[in-house]
Design a protein around this motif. Structure first.
Motif, PDB file in Angstrom:
ATOM      1  N   ALA A  40       0.839  -1.209   0.000  1.00 50.88           N
ATOM      2  CA  ALA A  40       0.000   0.000   0.000  1.00 50.88           C
ATOM      3  C   ALA A  40       0.869   1.252   0.000  1.00 50.88           C
ATOM      4  N   VAL A  41       1.945   1.246   0.799  1.00 55.27           N
ATOM      5  CA  VAL A  41       2.866   2.384   0.828  1.00 55.27           C
ATOM      6  C   VAL A  41       3.520   2.578  -0.529  1.00 55.27           C
ATOM      7  N   LEU A  42       3.900   1.462  -1.165  1.00 55.47           N
ATOM      8  CA  LEU A  42       4.523   1.539  -2.482  1.00 55.47           C
ATOM      9  C   LEU A  42       3.585   2.181  -3.501  1.00 55.47           C
ATOM     10  N   MET A  52       8.041  10.851   2.839  1.00 55.63           N
ATOM     11  CA  MET A  52       7.069  10.097   3.632  1.00 55.63           C
ATOM     12  C   MET A  52       7.703   9.440   4.849  1.00 55.63           C
ATOM     13  N   THR A  53       8.926   8.998   4.705  1.00 58.04           N
ATOM     14  CA  THR A  53       9.582   8.294   5.809  1.00 58.04           C
ATOM     15  C   THR A  53      10.359   9.227   6.730  1.00 58.04           C
ATOM     16  N   THR A  54      10.819  10.364   6.202  1.00 58.62           N
ATOM     17  CA  THR A  54      11.505  11.355   7.049  1.00 58.62           C
ATOM     18  C   THR A  54      10.857  12.707   6.768  1.00 58.62           C
ATOM     19  N   VAL A  55      11.642  13.711   6.509  1.00 58.22           N
ATOM     20  CA  VAL A  55      11.111  15.012   6.061  1.00 58.22           C
ATOM     21  C   VAL A  55      11.895  15.465   4.833  1.00 58.22           C
ATOM     22  N   GLY A  56      12.418  14.496   4.090  1.00 58.42           N
ATOM     23  CA  GLY A  56      13.198  14.819   2.910  1.00 58.42           C
ATOM     24  C   GLY A  56      14.633  15.156   3.250  1.00 58.42           C
ATOM     25  N   PHE A  57      15.511  15.093   2.251  1.00 59.62           N
ATOM     26  CA  PHE A  57      16.926  15.392   2.447  1.00 59.62           C
ATOM     27  C   PHE A  57      17.314  16.773   1.943  1.00 59.62           C
ATOM     28  N   GLY A  58      16.394  17.482   1.322  1.00 56.95           N
ATOM     29  CA  GLY A  58      16.687  18.822   0.851  1.00 56.95           C
ATOM     30  C   GLY A  58      17.333  18.881  -0.507  1.00 56.95           C
ATOM     31  N   ASP A  59      17.675  17.701  -1.080  1.00 56.46           N
ATOM     32  CA  ASP A  59      18.284  17.721  -2.407  1.00 56.46           C
ATOM     33  C   ASP A  59      17.252  18.009  -3.493  1.00 56.46           C
ATOM     34  N   MET A  91       2.238  14.665   2.460  1.00 53.53           N
ATOM     35  CA  MET A  91       3.085  13.477   2.524  1.00 53.53           C
ATOM     36  C   MET A  91       3.793  13.364   3.870  1.00 53.53           C
ATOM     37  N   MET A  92       4.278  14.490   4.397  1.00 52.98           N
ATOM     38  CA  MET A  92       4.952  14.467   5.702  1.00 52.98           C
ATOM     39  C   MET A  92       3.999  14.047   6.812  1.00 52.98           C
ATOM     40  N   LEU A  93       2.779  14.602   6.799  1.00 52.75           N
ATOM     41  CA  LEU A  93       1.796  14.246   7.817  1.00 52.75           C
ATOM     42  C   LEU A  93       1.379  12.783   7.676  1.00 52.75           C
TER      43      LEU A  93
END
Length: 294
Positions: A166-168, A202-209, A224-226
């Protein structure tokens, strides 16, 4: 040690092999607990040596000391591995079992590093030395909580696979949507890159790249973050439920009748509940008592 494991490895019926099996594989006896505690201490110390040895200044000062320590640990684990093979009736089954492979990985790097000259080695010997940290996985064989977690993960694997599928699907859809909304000009050059962004968001808050530049893209990113917070809770709940169920249904101890080999007797039992034979004396410490009562 469960009944399935006993049948698979072949528990010896009498003699020194049965006594050795009881000490090595049955952690609820006094001798078994002492054996496990010493092994845990050896594993932790050996991993600590690997970590400290990787510090160049420490290795230059104490290289010979680390060398002999490593061989001391390797010989100890070799004796333990040989004892495990000697006390079961089907040693090859143990060799190819999960714990058997882990035990072998704890030994091979040191022996291979000795036999393969460092100059001519196709693979750098330092890599083989680093593989010694696999010894930390040996802890899973001696700590009950690790085994409980492993059983819970195995029992809930289908639910977790459904959840991951489902996550995929979510990250695939959201990644494709962000590719359409943001486009190559804002770093979303293709759908795989956009899916990578969706996974990290989704799993963190992104890496900023990769960051969205449009208002709609930022709205999707916030959603997505929530959503990621809720995503983390689902597998945790699945595994926790399985661990709770196992704690209720698991037999109290690995105490075994030496006459019929039936396992799972209460710590205070005097006779086997299957054949009626008198059980050997059973000693437990306070931590085991608390674990059984809890």
């Amino acid at each position: 040690m469960t009944d399935a494991t006993e049948n698979n490895l072949g528990k010896p019926l009498t003699g020194w092999r049965l006594r050795l099996y009881t000490i090595i594989f049955e952690a609820d006896t006094r001798a078994g607990r002492l054996f496990d505690q010493w092994l845990i201490a050896l594993i932790l110390m050996s991993v600590l040596v690997v970590v400290v040895e990787s510090v160049q200044s420490a290795d230059l000062k104490q290289h010979l000391f680390f060398f002999w320590l490593e061989w001391l640990f390797t010989l100890a684990f070799t004796i333990e591995y040989a004892a495990r093979l000697a006390c079961v009736r089907h040693p090859w089954r143990y060799v190819f079992s999960f714990y058997g492979v882990i035990d072998l990985l704890a030994l091979l790097p040191t022996y291979v590093a000795l036999l393969v000259p460092e100059v001519q080695a196709l693979i750098d010997v330092r890599v083989l030395r680093l593989l010694r940290v696999f010894r930390v996985f040996k802890l899973t064989a001696y700590v009950v909580e690790y085994q409980s977690l492993g059983h819970a993960l195995s029992a809930s694997r289908r639910k977790i696979l459904v959840f991951l599928s489902a996550v995929l699907m979510i990250v695939l859809v959201m990644g494709t949507l962000m590719y359409v909304v943001e486009g190559p000009g804002n770093g979303f050059t293709n759908i795989p890159t956009s899916v990578y962004w969706a996974i990290t968001t989704m799993t963190t808050v992104g890496f900023g790249d990769i960051t969205p530049k449009t208002d709609l893209g930022r709205l999707i990113s916030s959603a997505m973050m929530l959503l990621g917070w809720g995503t983390l809770a689902v597998p945790t709940g699945i595994v926790t439920a399985e661990m709770t169920a196992r704690r209720i249904t698991t037999t109290p101890t690995t105490r075994t009748c030496h006459e019929c080999l039936t396992e799972g007797h209460l710590a205070q039992a005097s006779f086997c509940f299957h054949c009626g034979a008198q059980l050997p004396s059973y000693l437990r410490d306070a931590s085991a008592e608390g674990r059984l009562d809890g």
